[in-house]
Design an enzyme around this catalytic site. Structure first.
Site, PDB file in Angstrom:
ATOM      1  N   TYR A 113     -28.513   0.904  69.699  1.00 30.84           N
ATOM      2  CA  TYR A 113     -27.110   1.355  69.881  1.00 30.84           C
ATOM      3  C   TYR A 113     -26.936   2.550  70.818  1.00 30.84           C
ATOM      4  CZ  TYR A 113     -25.232  -2.240  66.949  1.00 30.84           C
ATOM      5  OH  TYR A 113     -24.850  -3.468  66.488  1.00 30.84           O
ATOM      6  N   GLU A 115     -24.961  -4.601  59.674  1.00 33.13           N
ATOM      7  CA  GLU A 115     -26.191  -5.322  60.028  1.00 33.13           C
ATOM      8  C   GLU A 115     -27.327  -4.970  59.057  1.00 33.13           C
ATOM      9  OE1 GLU A 115     -26.469  -4.526  64.288  1.00 33.13           O
ATOM     10  OE2 GLU A 115     -24.524  -5.510  64.516  1.00 33.13           O
ATOM     11  N   TYR A 172     -26.267 -21.101  61.531  1.00 30.58           N
ATOM     12  CA  TYR A 172     -27.101 -21.454  62.687  1.00 30.58           C
ATOM     13  C   TYR A 172     -28.447 -20.741  62.601  1.00 30.58           C
ATOM     14  CZ  TYR A 172     -25.003 -16.996  64.176  1.00 30.58           C
ATOM     15  OH  TYR A 172     -24.565 -15.699  64.219  1.00 30.58           O
ATOM     16  N   HIS A 205     -28.675 -19.574  69.915  1.00 27.46           N
ATOM     17  CA  HIS A 205     -28.270 -19.997  68.568  1.00 27.46           C
ATOM     18  C   HIS A 205     -27.982 -21.496  68.581  1.00 27.46           C
ATOM     19  CE1 HIS A 205     -27.529 -15.716  68.003  1.00 27.46           C
ATOM     20  NE2 HIS A 205     -26.613 -15.729  68.955  1.00 27.46           N
ATOM     21  N   SER A 262     -26.641 -24.689  65.775  1.00 26.96           N
ATOM     22  CA  SER A 262     -26.148 -24.971  64.424  1.00 26.96           C
ATOM     23  C   SER A 262     -27.117 -25.857  63.661  1.00 26.96           C
ATOM     24  CB  SER A 262     -24.791 -25.677  64.501  1.00 26.96           C
ATOM     25  OG  SER A 262     -23.837 -24.773  64.987  1.00 26.96           O
TER      26      SER A 262
HETATM   27  C1  HEM Z   1     -23.109 -10.266  71.424  1.00 24.25           C
HETATM   28  C2  HEM Z   1     -20.101  -6.510  70.909  1.00 24.25           C
HETATM   29  C3  HEM Z   1     -23.906  -3.536  70.523  1.00 24.25           C
HETATM   30  C4  HEM Z   1     -26.721  -7.113  72.174  1.00 24.25           C
HETATM   31  C5  HEM Z   1     -21.980  -9.507  71.279  1.00 24.25           C
HETATM   32  C6  HEM Z   1     -20.638 -10.043  71.256  1.00 24.25           C
HETATM   33  C7  HEM Z   1     -19.795  -8.998  71.127  1.00 24.25           C
HETATM   34  C8  HEM Z   1     -20.598  -7.787  71.059  1.00 24.25           C
HETATM   35  C9  HEM Z   1     -18.282  -9.060  71.039  1.00 24.25           C
HETATM   36  C10 HEM Z   1     -20.258 -11.525  71.368  1.00 24.25           C
HETATM   37  C11 HEM Z   1     -20.381 -12.170  70.033  1.00 24.25           C
HETATM   38  C12 HEM Z   1     -20.137 -13.668  70.064  1.00 24.25           C
HETATM   39  O1  HEM Z   1     -20.813 -14.368  70.815  1.00 24.25           O
HETATM   40  O2  HEM Z   1     -19.263 -14.129  69.314  1.00 24.25           O
HETATM   41  C13 HEM Z   1     -20.877  -5.378  70.740  1.00 24.25           C
HETATM   42  C14 HEM Z   1     -20.353  -4.035  70.453  1.00 24.25           C
HETATM   43  C15 HEM Z   1     -21.430  -3.211  70.334  1.00 24.25           C
HETATM   44  C16 HEM Z   1     -22.619  -4.004  70.563  1.00 24.25           C
HETATM   45  C17 HEM Z   1     -18.886  -3.688  70.324  1.00 24.25           C
HETATM   46  C18 HEM Z   1     -21.473  -1.727  70.048  1.00 24.25           C
HETATM   47  C19 HEM Z   1     -20.671  -1.122  69.213  1.00 24.25           C
HETATM   48  C20 HEM Z   1     -25.006  -4.228  70.968  1.00 24.25           C
HETATM   49  C21 HEM Z   1     -26.334  -3.669  71.143  1.00 24.25           C
HETATM   50  C22 HEM Z   1     -27.112  -4.671  71.649  1.00 24.25           C
HETATM   51  C23 HEM Z   1     -26.286  -5.875  71.748  1.00 24.25           C
HETATM   52  C24 HEM Z   1     -26.721  -2.243  70.788  1.00 24.25           C
HETATM   53  C25 HEM Z   1     -28.578  -4.608  72.053  1.00 24.25           C
HETATM   54  C26 HEM Z   1     -29.025  -3.739  72.938  1.00 24.25           C
HETATM   55  C27 HEM Z   1     -25.976  -8.284  72.120  1.00 24.25           C
HETATM   56  C28 HEM Z   1     -26.481  -9.591  72.488  1.00 24.25           C
HETATM   57  C29 HEM Z   1     -25.442 -10.502  72.258  1.00 24.25           C
HETATM   58  C30 HEM Z   1     -24.330  -9.738  71.761  1.00 24.25           C
HETATM   59  C31 HEM Z   1     -27.877  -9.892  73.029  1.00 24.25           C
HETATM   60  C32 HEM Z   1     -25.472 -12.035  72.473  1.00 24.25           C
HETATM   61  C33 HEM Z   1     -24.719 -12.467  73.683  1.00 24.25           C
HETATM   62  C34 HEM Z   1     -25.538 -12.548  74.945  1.00 24.25           C
HETATM   63  O3  HEM Z   1     -26.777 -12.537  74.916  1.00 24.25           O
HETATM   64  O4  HEM Z   1     -24.898 -12.686  75.992  1.00 24.25           O
HETATM   65  N1  HEM Z   1     -21.931  -8.138  71.144  1.00 24.25           N
HETATM   66  N2  HEM Z   1     -22.240  -5.307  70.788  1.00 24.25           N
HETATM   67  N3  HEM Z   1     -25.025  -5.558  71.333  1.00 24.25           N
HETATM   68  N4  HEM Z   1     -24.690  -8.403  71.683  1.00 24.25           N
HETATM   69 FE1  HEM Z   1     -23.506  -6.872  71.159  1.00 24.25          FE
END
Ligand code: HEM
Length: 382
Positions: free
Chosen positions: A95, A137, A185, A202, A204
């Protein structure tokens, strides 16, 4: 606890962020991956190229800023994202990396407009928002069936339709599995030969029954410039006897207890989680309408399982073939639905958006509609 002054600054910056949201997150990702290339083993590079993740993050930050006085309003959205984060093994130590790079990007894009007050307010607010995710989490990590990515042996690969295969896998350590909650999933980690990074996706789960292993379905993604690297890799390379890495089942798209009849609506491979729900709910004797839209009959998966419901009076199937009959319209759905059903639906983002608009026009209340798109849900709900 954020001070009133901090909250006021955060809320007053929403219009600026709305204007520059996508730009800020684009700079944010570029800078973060430069500083922390190891994170390319977690993030979906196809989503990056298509700008999907940029929008998801921008919208979540804006939603949080709008609700900064009562962050509990965004908890349902956080819950869905936190499930994905847990499945991807996002940990508290990640984070601050996101926070530092987000603040860097806000400064870079807003230039002089990003006063020290604004930067301090956003740094504080990000910390509070991040804590909401980290705490949620932490509970999910405690409840997960196993820790991290664990090796599984592929015991069956089955063609379910022209482009969909199901994979049944058993823990390589021989341990038994708990039944799966319908609608969840699993997350697969692969490292295709010749590629620089791990890739996580991911998929399902098809059935709650794990006596023969966990069964999940993968559609070979053949469309567009960015055809699915992992789905093609799984289709072409993974055979019975191979090992793959999986993190524990996750997801909150599950059927809530209700006395009302149920309707399941799916498009394409979106049939997978609702097929698991169908098994679970039909066994309880629920009245179910199962509506599926596919391009043509060859694209319909799980035909053997559908045939197995042939003599069950409480389940009615409706198929819509878009090649010959076009989309699922208001007229067609009005003939099938009474309007009092609890509706669960799954499919592509565009399929979900079309259906939500149609169901709205039929006067069906949003509280009756539960859905999971392939892709960020908040792009639809916010
Ligand atoms: C996915 C928000 C922190 C890694 C997502 C999604 C949102 C989001 C809205 C899409 C969820 C979906 O597919 O329905 C946030 C917010 C954060 C945060 C608001 C901080 C407050 C982090 C951190 C990491 C991270 C710290 C890791 C360094 C990912 C990854 C995905 C994801 C890998 C999957 C989508 C992809 O690979 O393109 N997050 N996130 N997120 N987030 Fe976060």
């Amino acid at each position: 606890m954020l001070s009133q002054a901090t909250r006021d600054i955060v809320k007053s910056t929403v219009p600026v962020l709305e204007q520059h949201g996508t730009e800020i997150t684009t700079v944010f990702y570029a800078h973060m991956f430069e500083q922390h290339p190891e994170l390319l083993n977690i993030f979906n590079k196809t989503n990056q190229k298509l700008g999907r993740q940029q929008n998801a993050l921008a919208q979540t930050v804006l939603a949080a800023a709008k609700h900064i006085d009562h962050l509990e309003a965004i908890v349902p959205n956080v819950n869905q994202i936190a499930h994905k984060h847990r499945a991807l093994e996002i940990k508290p130590e990640h984070y601050p990396i996101v926070g530092e790079n987000l603040i860097y990007a806000i400064k870079k894009v807003l230039g002089e407009a990003a006063t020290p007050e604004i930067i301090n307010a956003w740094t504080e607010a990000y910390g509070v928002i991040a804590d909401v995710f980290i705490q949620m989490e932490a509970e999910m990590y405690k409840e997960a069936e196993w820790e991290g990515f664990k090796p599984f042996k592929v015991v069956r690969v089955k063609d379910e339709s022209e482009h969909i295969k199901s994979f049944t896998v058993q823990p390589a350590d021989g341990k038994s599995l708990k039944p799966v909650v319908a609608g969840q999933y699993i997350t697969v980690k692969v490292h295709p030969e010749g590629d620089d990074n791990d890739m996580l996706r991911h998929y399902s789960i098809c059935s709650t029954d794990t006596s023969k292993g966990i069964e999940f379905a993968v559609k070979r993604d053949v469309a567009g410039e960015e055809k699915g690297v992992v789905s093609n890799y799984l289709h072409d390379n993974i055979k019975e006897g191979d090992e793959i890495l999986l993190s524990a089942p996750a997801g909150e798209f599950v059927v809530a207890d209700t006395d009302k009849p149920l309707a399941f609506i799916s498009g394409g491979v979106g049939m997978t989680p609702v097929m698991a729900m169908l098994h679970e709910q039909a066994a309880k004797g629920k009245d179910i309408k199962f509506i599926h839209s596919a391009y043509d009959r060859n694209q319909v998966p799980f035909k053997d399982e559908i045939a197995g419901f042939h003599n069950q009076d409480n389940v009615q199937f409706y198929f819509n073939y878009s090649e010959s009959a076009g989309r699922l319209t208001k007229e067609k759905l009005s003939e099938i639905l009474n309007g009092n059903e609890e509706i669960y639906m799954c499919g592509s983002v565009s399929f979900m958006e079309g259906l939500l608009a149609t169901l709205d026009s039929m006067g069906i209340k949003r509280e009756q509609i539960h859905f999971e798109p392939f892709g960020p849900k908040m792009s639809i709900t916010v």
